[in-house]
Design an enzyme around this catalytic site. Structure first.
Site, mmCIF file in Angstrom:
data_model
loop_
_atom_site.group_PDB
_atom_site.id
_atom_site.type_symbol
_atom_site.label_atom_id
_atom_site.label_comp_id
_atom_site.label_asym_id
_atom_site.label_seq_id
_atom_site.Cartn_x
_atom_site.Cartn_y
_atom_site.Cartn_z
ATOM 1 N N ASP A 75 -3.957 2.653 -5.251
ATOM 2 C CA ASP A 75 -2.625 2.670 -4.636
ATOM 3 C C ASP A 75 -2.293 1.408 -3.852
ATOM 4 O O ASP A 75 -1.453 1.431 -2.965
ATOM 5 C CB ASP A 75 -2.477 3.906 -3.732
ATOM 6 C CG ASP A 75 -3.154 3.704 -2.386
ATOM 7 O OD1 ASP A 75 -4.181 3.010 -2.325
ATOM 8 O OD2 ASP A 75 -2.631 4.235 -1.389
ATOM 9 N N GLU A 76 -2.929 0.312 -4.141
ATOM 10 C CA GLU A 76 -2.588 -0.917 -3.399
ATOM 11 C C GLU A 76 -2.675 -2.156 -4.291
ATOM 12 O O GLU A 76 -3.506 -2.214 -5.205
ATOM 13 C CB GLU A 76 -3.473 -1.090 -2.154
ATOM 14 C CG GLU A 76 -4.918 -1.201 -2.485
ATOM 15 C CD GLU A 76 -5.835 -1.295 -1.277
ATOM 16 O OE1 GLU A 76 -5.459 -1.909 -0.263
ATOM 17 O OE2 GLU A 76 -6.950 -0.768 -1.376
ATOM 18 N N ASP A 127 0.854 -1.189 0.000
ATOM 19 C CA ASP A 127 0.000 0.000 0.000
ATOM 20 C C ASP A 127 0.895 1.247 0.000
ATOM 21 O O ASP A 127 1.809 1.356 0.824
ATOM 22 C CB ASP A 127 -0.868 -0.031 1.271
ATOM 23 C CG ASP A 127 -1.877 1.102 1.299
ATOM 24 O OD1 ASP A 127 -2.454 1.410 0.247
ATOM 25 O OD2 ASP A 127 -2.069 1.695 2.386
ATOM 26 N N MET A 128 0.630 2.154 -0.922
ATOM 27 C CA MET A 128 1.436 3.375 -0.983
ATOM 28 C C MET A 128 1.177 4.231 0.261
ATOM 29 O O MET A 128 0.078 4.218 0.809
ATOM 30 C CB MET A 128 1.076 4.199 -2.229
ATOM 31 C CG MET A 128 1.152 3.442 -3.541
ATOM 32 S SD MET A 128 2.727 2.651 -3.806
ATOM 33 C CE MET A 128 3.779 4.079 -3.944
ATOM 34 N N TYR A 183 -1.618 10.435 -2.544
ATOM 35 C CA TYR A 183 -1.789 11.654 -3.350
ATOM 36 C C TYR A 183 -0.770 12.721 -2.925
ATOM 37 O O TYR A 183 -0.294 13.509 -3.738
ATOM 38 C CB TYR A 183 -3.202 12.218 -3.201
ATOM 39 C CG TYR A 183 -4.301 11.410 -3.864
ATOM 40 C CD1 TYR A 183 -4.072 10.131 -4.353
ATOM 41 C CD2 TYR A 183 -5.599 11.939 -3.997
ATOM 42 C CE1 TYR A 183 -5.086 9.396 -4.942
ATOM 43 C CE2 TYR A 183 -6.612 11.205 -4.597
ATOM 44 C CZ TYR A 183 -6.358 9.939 -5.057
ATOM 45 O OH TYR A 183 -7.369 9.220 -5.641
ATOM 46 N N ARG A 225 0.467 14.689 9.881
ATOM 47 C CA ARG A 225 -0.223 13.830 10.854
ATOM 48 C C ARG A 225 0.342 14.040 12.256
ATOM 49 O O ARG A 225 -0.363 13.880 13.246
ATOM 50 C CB ARG A 225 -0.106 12.355 10.447
ATOM 51 C CG ARG A 225 -0.877 12.046 9.171
ATOM 52 C CD ARG A 225 -0.908 10.566 8.862
ATOM 53 N NE ARG A 225 -1.194 10.358 7.440
ATOM 54 C CZ ARG A 225 -1.507 9.214 6.868
ATOM 55 N NH1 ARG A 225 -1.578 8.119 7.594
ATOM 56 N NH2 ARG A 225 -1.747 9.123 5.581
HETATM 57 N N1 DCP Z 1 -8.572 8.821 -1.092
HETATM 58 C C1 DCP Z 1 -9.664 9.636 -1.407
HETATM 59 N N2 DCP Z 1 -10.750 9.690 -0.585
HETATM 60 C C2 DCP Z 1 -10.785 8.941 0.532
HETATM 61 C C3 DCP Z 1 -9.716 8.092 0.847
HETATM 62 C C4 DCP Z 1 -8.612 8.070 0.029
HETATM 63 O O1 DCP Z 1 -9.632 10.320 -2.430
HETATM 64 N N3 DCP Z 1 -11.845 9.008 1.324
HETATM 65 C C5 DCP Z 1 -7.379 8.824 -1.965
HETATM 66 C C6 DCP Z 1 -6.281 9.695 -1.426
HETATM 67 C C7 DCP Z 1 -5.273 8.763 -0.877
HETATM 68 C C8 DCP Z 1 -5.450 7.535 -1.733
HETATM 69 O O2 DCP Z 1 -6.826 7.514 -2.081
HETATM 70 O O3 DCP Z 1 -3.942 9.276 -0.955
HETATM 71 C C9 DCP Z 1 -5.061 6.260 -1.027
HETATM 72 O O4 DCP Z 1 -5.872 6.102 0.136
HETATM 73 P P1 DCP Z 1 -5.355 5.362 1.427
HETATM 74 O O5 DCP Z 1 -6.549 5.010 2.233
HETATM 75 O O6 DCP Z 1 -4.432 4.259 1.043
HETATM 76 O O7 DCP Z 1 -4.577 6.486 2.252
HETATM 77 P P2 DCP Z 1 -3.206 7.194 1.967
HETATM 78 O O8 DCP Z 1 -2.401 6.491 0.943
HETATM 79 O O9 DCP Z 1 -3.455 8.643 1.712
HETATM 80 O O10 DCP Z 1 -2.506 7.127 3.379
HETATM 81 P P3 DCP Z 1 -1.891 5.864 4.124
HETATM 82 O O11 DCP Z 1 -0.411 6.088 4.140
HETATM 83 O O12 DCP Z 1 -2.471 5.926 5.479
HETATM 84 O O13 DCP Z 1 -2.281 4.625 3.380
#
Ligand code: DCP
Length: 633
Positions: free
Chosen positions: A120-121, A18-19, A23, A60
């Protein structure tokens, strides 16, 4: 509904990658000045600084969370950099992120089967690679691998690997961990993105583990740790237990952590939740999950949506149509490029919406999701989506004549399948002939009359993947999943296509396309078969309301599968799985035939003047293969 699947006998090595704050990383790569600064990505919205959708790890630390609005984030972290998601057609344009995700996927997919689970996963099945590493590089010398990366954690893996009680499964997992570490390094080196990973014997555990240590870390779950891991895992954190089922476990059985389920027998759980879900619960509490990593680098569906919170709610048909058109425009562009680049075709169009009624007496009533077979071409998708909306609104309002508002809209194209081999020539020809952003289905206007629009049960069960897949409007997705999806149109009976072909030949229409569109043309007949074919693929439930369905099943029994014939009248009859269509050479205007590319001309002529035997089976024929209905399972 969760599905209980037993674990395969041989241990697998599965990774979930998972990235990290994806974004944000994409924006930081685009603008390196942002690196190291507290950063968040906001969805465009003038209200309170927009909604945060991705939060960088530096932000965060200040307590900034995804649920916040930009103004609030600025209050607690005054230096935060708020970056707007790119906008196109008045809504978020995720192409930048989608493409960045694909870059990473192409690296991760090099060591084993890869399933792209969202933007992203991915899941990776690294069993073979791990087995190979283990057989080629005995555990004692594994420490030589990646020496330059030597850090405490890797040292721990090696230590663990050298334990005297490490069994074959543990060693495999350790090899998997090393492979994943290498892939993550490569991804960082080539794309500048960090990611986190979980490595375990199944997808469920790997997914749980990848979220445990972030960012830029990985976590291994050997079998011996599963019990401890699940003992303290809140049920709501487990995939599929975030909703009603998880709540019921808490309130009805007093189960707060997944491990608490261990006290219930399988029979007891089945009694409460049915055989399948009961078995699934019994399995997951023991860390058992047999789900396979599916070989899929491309999304399962395409979806685009937009929310209209509070005062932005859409309250007129005209404003809804305007947005439906915008969403369809984007969807059409994406499925068209999927068709062009990947030769994949989508079969089902679905509209989801969230709505409210003024002075609502039954506020729990949901706007039903609606779906129909998908016709390619922006205008057609727009027309169909508007009809889907109208129908949903009618059902939603019932007999009430009250004001209404729409707070979210989304359109999805699903049931995507590969185009069968051998369609290349005719497809390219049609695409080349038809004005831009149209394709195969645009070749005939007859869709309107000939498409039975049907309920798509399966879409309902998969509804949750529609938005989750790429847009990640997770709330919307779960909403969509809980909605009823049904049909907007009455299924129209399909005609059995027999040997009677049209008698008229429209000589005024010189273009092959016009010829194809002519309602009595042979090609029309072929296309009906084609549509039926794609519809069969699109609906495993095969039109429960359609009279034709039972007829066709009967014919199936009579005729059997796959047979090509040229009959004595010079008709080319194709019977596949009970479908028969006939073509009379006389119906084809020679000038029309001359317009076709040589390869197609050759193929069509061969139909009528087969080189050897008239009655031979022609399974390999590209056009025949494409237009023949699919064998039903
Ligand atoms: N995303 C979005 N709306 C949401 C959740 C996520 O548009 N309600 C988008 C933005 C995130 C991407 O999807 O960057 C990936 O979501 P993740 O849940 O994997 O969260 P992140 O990658 O941002 O953070 P983490 O490092 O916690 O995985």
């Amino acid at each position: 509904m969760p599905i209980a699947r037993p674990e395969p006998q041989n241990a697998r090595v599965i990774a979930h990658v998972d990235m990290d704050c994806f974004y944000v990383q994409v924006e930081q790569r685009k603008n390196p000045d942002l690196r190291g600064l507290p950063t968040a990505v906001v969805q465009y919205n003038s209200w309170k600084g927009g909604g945060l959708i991705a939060v960088g790890y530096e932000a965060r630390k200040f307590g900034v969370k995804r649920s916040m609005r930009g103004d609030e984030a600025k209050r607690i972290c005054p230096n935060i950099q708020l970056i707007q998601v790119p906008v196109a057609r008045g809504k978020a344009d995720l192409n930048l992120y989608r493409n960045a995700g694909s870059e990473v996927v192409s690296i991760l997919a090099t060591k084993g089967r890869c399933e792209r689970a969202s933007i992203d996963e991915v899941y990776l099945d690294l069993t073979d690679a791990a087995e190979m590493m283990l057989s080629e590089t005995p555990p004692e010398v594994l420490e030589e691998i990646d020496e330059e990366e030597g850090n405490e954690r890797e040292e721990n893996v090696r230590e663990w690997l050298r334990r005297s009680d490490a069994d074959h499964q543990d060693k495999l997992l350790a090899c998997g961990a090393i492979i994943v570490a290498q892939l993550r390094m490569k991804a960082l080196y080539e794309t500048k993105f960090t990611c986190s990973a979980g490595i375990a014997h199944n997808k469920m555990l790997a997914k749980l583990a990848s979220a445990m240590h972030k960012p830029a870390q990985q976590t291994v779950v050997p079998s011996s740790s599963v019990k401890d891991l699940l003992a303290s895992l809140p049920v709501k954190k487990m995939k599929q237990l975030g909703g009603k089922l998880g709540s019921s476990l808490q309130t009805d059985l007093g189960v707060n952590n997944v491990g608490d389920l261990l006290q219930f027998s399988q029979e007891k759980l089945q009694e409460h939740y049915g055989v399948n879900t009961g078995t699934w619960l019994w399995n997951i509490s023991r860390g058992i999950s047999g789900d396979a990593v599916v070989d899929r680098l491309l999304p399962k569906s395409h979806g685009c949506g937009k929310t209209f919170p509070g005062p932005q709610a859409l309250k007129t048909i005209a404003s809804v149509e305007n947005w439906v058109n915008q969403l369809c425009d984007e969807l059409s562009e994406r499925i068209q490029s999927d068709l062009d680049q990947n030769r994949r075709i989508a079969h089902t169009l679905t509209l989801h919406a969230r709505a409210f009624k003024e002075n609502d007496m039954e506020p729990q009533r949901k706007f039903p999701s609606k779906s129909c077979p998908l016709r390619y071409g922006t205008t057609k998708i727009q027309e169909d989506a508007v009809k889907l909306f109208d129908s949903g609104l009618r059902d939603f309002l019932g007999s009430q004549h009250v004001g209404w508002g729409i707070t979210s809209l989304s359109i999805a194209a699903s049931k995507i399948s590969d185009l069968p081999q051998g369609t290349c020539s005719i497809l390219k020809f049609l695409q080349g002939k038809i004005p831009s952003s149209t394709s195969l289905s645009d070749a005939g206007e007859f869709h309107k009359e000939s498409l039975p629009l049907s309920s798509t049960d399966d879409v309902q069960s998969k509804g949750c993947t529609v938005m989750d897949e790429e847009v990640k409007h997770k709330e919307l997705a779960s909403e969509a999943a809980s909605n009823d999806i049904d049909t907007i149109f009455q299924a129209k009976p399909l005609k059995r296509i027999g040997s009677s072909v049209g008698k008229t030949k429209d000589v005024r229409k010189s273009s092959i396309l016009k010829f194809f569109q002519s309602s009595n043309s042979s090609f029309h007949t072929m296309n009906k078969a084609c549509e039926r074919s794609s519809l069969d693929q699109a609906s495993s439930s095969s039109f429960p309301e359609c009279e034709e369905h039972s007829d066709l099943e009967q014919i199936d029994e009579q005729v059997g599968f796959s047979e090509d014939r040229i009959d004595s009248d010079g008709h080319h009859n194709q019977t596949r799985n009970g479908y028969t269509w006939g073509i009379n050479m006389e119906n084809i205007d020679p000038s029309v035939l001359d317009e076709l590319p040589m390869e197609i001309q050759r193929e069509i002529r061969e139909w009528f003047h087969p080189p050897k035997r008239a009655n031979t089976s022609r399974k390999g024929s590209s056009i025949v293969h494409y237009f023949s209905p699919v064998k039903k399972g």
